[in-house]
Design a protein around this motif. Structure first.
Motif, mmCIF file in Angstrom:
data_model
loop_
_atom_site.group_PDB
_atom_site.id
_atom_site.type_symbol
_atom_site.label_atom_id
_atom_site.label_comp_id
_atom_site.label_asym_id
_atom_site.label_seq_id
_atom_site.Cartn_x
_atom_site.Cartn_y
_atom_site.Cartn_z
ATOM 1 N N ASP A 157 0.842 -1.195 0.000
ATOM 2 C CA ASP A 157 0.000 0.000 0.000
ATOM 3 C C ASP A 157 0.880 1.249 0.000
ATOM 4 O OD1 ASP A 157 -2.077 1.746 0.078
ATOM 5 O OD2 ASP A 157 -2.777 1.230 2.086
ATOM 6 N N SER A 160 -4.557 -12.336 5.129
ATOM 7 C CA SER A 160 -5.972 -12.003 4.987
ATOM 8 C C SER A 160 -6.340 -11.765 3.529
ATOM 9 C CB SER A 160 -6.295 -10.757 5.823
ATOM 10 O OG SER A 160 -7.637 -10.360 5.651
ATOM 11 N N VAL A 167 -2.057 -4.058 0.748
ATOM 12 C CA VAL A 167 -1.792 -4.574 2.094
ATOM 13 C C VAL A 167 -0.617 -3.837 2.711
ATOM 14 C CG1 VAL A 167 -2.631 -6.880 1.488
ATOM 15 C CG2 VAL A 167 -0.186 -6.354 1.251
ATOM 16 N N ASP A 168 -0.505 -3.966 4.021
ATOM 17 C CA ASP A 168 0.696 -3.526 4.724
ATOM 18 C C ASP A 168 1.757 -4.597 4.460
ATOM 19 O OD1 ASP A 168 2.761 -3.017 6.455
ATOM 20 O OD2 ASP A 168 1.519 -2.905 8.259
ATOM 21 N N GLU A 176 -0.037 -10.884 8.786
ATOM 22 C CA GLU A 176 -1.475 -11.044 9.015
ATOM 23 C C GLU A 176 -2.278 -10.381 7.898
ATOM 24 O OE1 GLU A 176 0.781 -11.575 12.642
ATOM 25 O OE2 GLU A 176 0.668 -9.869 11.267
ATOM 26 N N ASP A 177 -1.867 -9.192 7.492
ATOM 27 C CA ASP A 177 -2.561 -8.463 6.430
ATOM 28 C C ASP A 177 -2.419 -9.184 5.087
ATOM 29 O OD1 ASP A 177 -4.217 -6.373 5.813
ATOM 30 O OD2 ASP A 177 -2.624 -4.917 5.469
ATOM 31 N N SER A 231 3.222 -6.698 7.290
ATOM 32 C CA SER A 231 2.313 -7.441 8.171
ATOM 33 C C SER A 231 1.927 -8.783 7.560
ATOM 34 C CB SER A 231 1.042 -6.617 8.425
ATOM 35 O OG SER A 231 0.037 -7.401 9.009
#
Length: 367
Positions: A296, A323, A313-314, A319-320, A317
């Motif tokens: 991003d 996802s 996304v980050d 997790e990001d 991360s």
């Protein structure tokens, strides 16, 4: 008009230099040379005359290649010398001074920022020194070509003839026909480096609960990073379907891209050059109808959001990233539709045909 490309560090068949610029120029000009690092002179199947000099031993080995390049280039006697780095452009400046040739500086990268990274203790100082060096040289160009708006604005501060030619892909003659794998497939194509998000991607794969396939195409940047990734996979990802192909021929890369659903462009935020880049890989995924999972960052966001061709996304991360992968894997029809949107956007706005017209116009103005 006799044209000569000069490069101190790129391969003869560099995608931008050869398959985009040279092949575009051949539509108008008959006699094109390229002076580049290599083992021996030859003529390509397209009729481009290649003159080679020995590759530099490391990034410090700069003066000998420049001398070799000049000695070869002056014998060619081109009317236009088109240089692709500050080193090769210094040779072009000397050719202009001695023989009155027209010269083009083609800046693909943030050269001052990149070169200063070799001197971490005095990075800021070296960046200023190289910026001044580049500015002094670039003022002597008859035309400056570059790849994004940030660099255009930089050069326009001291030069009146600056042309924007982004690294957009060349369109294929036929629309790609996808042959999707049976399970959601995620792909990465390029050098396997930590600052391109490879390790973060592996950490994200551990978190994905949906069955998926993961393909990484390209060489590792170092043996140390390769061992680090292998250790993580061995300890955490034994139950995941992961393939590392290494470096493979372009045609094989295309076959993998035909079967995959989404591609990673997860440049890391600790590199200013990455944050302010339009990665060519992004467009290559789009042209093969792969959804983009991208960092991003502003320049990536400006392409992905309007077209609806990917997820931002980050990149730091796991997790990001996980996802985003799960969303695409669980909604395959939506994923395919996003891939189609990317393909349409590349065909409409982000392709080399737009740049070819600008390139030929820039050359025509030099006559």
């Amino acid at each position: 008009m006799k044209i000569c490309m000069l490069t101190s560090g790129h391969d003869v068949y560099d995608n931008r230099i050869y398959y985009k610029e040279i092949l575009s120029l051949q539509k108008v000009y008959d006699e094109i040379y390229i002076v580049a690092p290599g083992d021996k002179d030859f003529i390509t199947e397209d009729g481009v005359i290649v003159k080679c000099f020995p590759k530099r031993k490391n990034w410090r080995d700069r003066f000998r290649p420049m001398k070799d390049m000049y000695n070869i280039a002056k014998k060619i006697g081109a009317e236009v010398y088109h240089a692709h780095e500050p080193d090769s452009f210094q040779v072009a400046v000397k050719l202009k001074k001695n023989f009155g040739s027209k010269i083009i500086y083609d800046s693909h990268e943030y050269y001052p920022e990149a070169f200063s990274e070799h001197f971490p203790k005095i990075k800021g100082l070296m960046e200023k020194v190289i910026y001044t060096y580049e500015k002094t040289l670039a003022k002597k160009a008859d035309c400056i070509i570059t790849v994004n708006d940030i660099l255009v604005d930089k050069f326009k501060k001291y030069h009146s003839n600056v042309q924007l030619l982004p690294n957009y892909p060349v369109l294929k003659d036929k629309e790609i026909v996808k042959e999707y794998n049976d399970i959601p497939t995620f792909i990465y194509v390029g050098g396997l480096r930590e600052d391109r998000g490879i390790y973060k991607t592996l950490e994200a794969i551990k978190l994905v609960k949906v069955p998926c396939k993961y393909i990484f195409i390209g060489p590792f940047e170092s043996e140390i990073f390769k061992l680090k990734c292998e250790e993580y996979i061995r300890e955490n990802l034994n139950n995941k379907d992961i393939v590392f192909t290494g470096k493979i021929p372009h045609i094989e890369v295309f076959e993998y891209l035909k079967s995959s659903h989404a591609g990673f462009v997860l440049l890391q935020p600790n590199n200013w050059r990455y944050v302010n880049a339009e990665p060519i890989k992004l467009f290559e995924y789009m042209i093969t109808k792969n959804v983009v999972i991208g960092s991003d960052f502003p320049m990536i966001r400006n392409i992905i959001e309007p077209s609806g061709s990917g997820l931002l996304v980050d990149p730091y991360s796991p997790e990001d990233i996980a996802s985003a992968m799960e969303r695409l894997a669980e909604n395959i029809e939506e994923t395919k539709l996003m891939g189609e949107k990317g393909f349409i956007e590349v065909n409409h706005s982000y392709n080399w045909a737009v740049c070819e017209e600008r390139l030929l116009s820039a050359y025509s103005a030099l006559k």
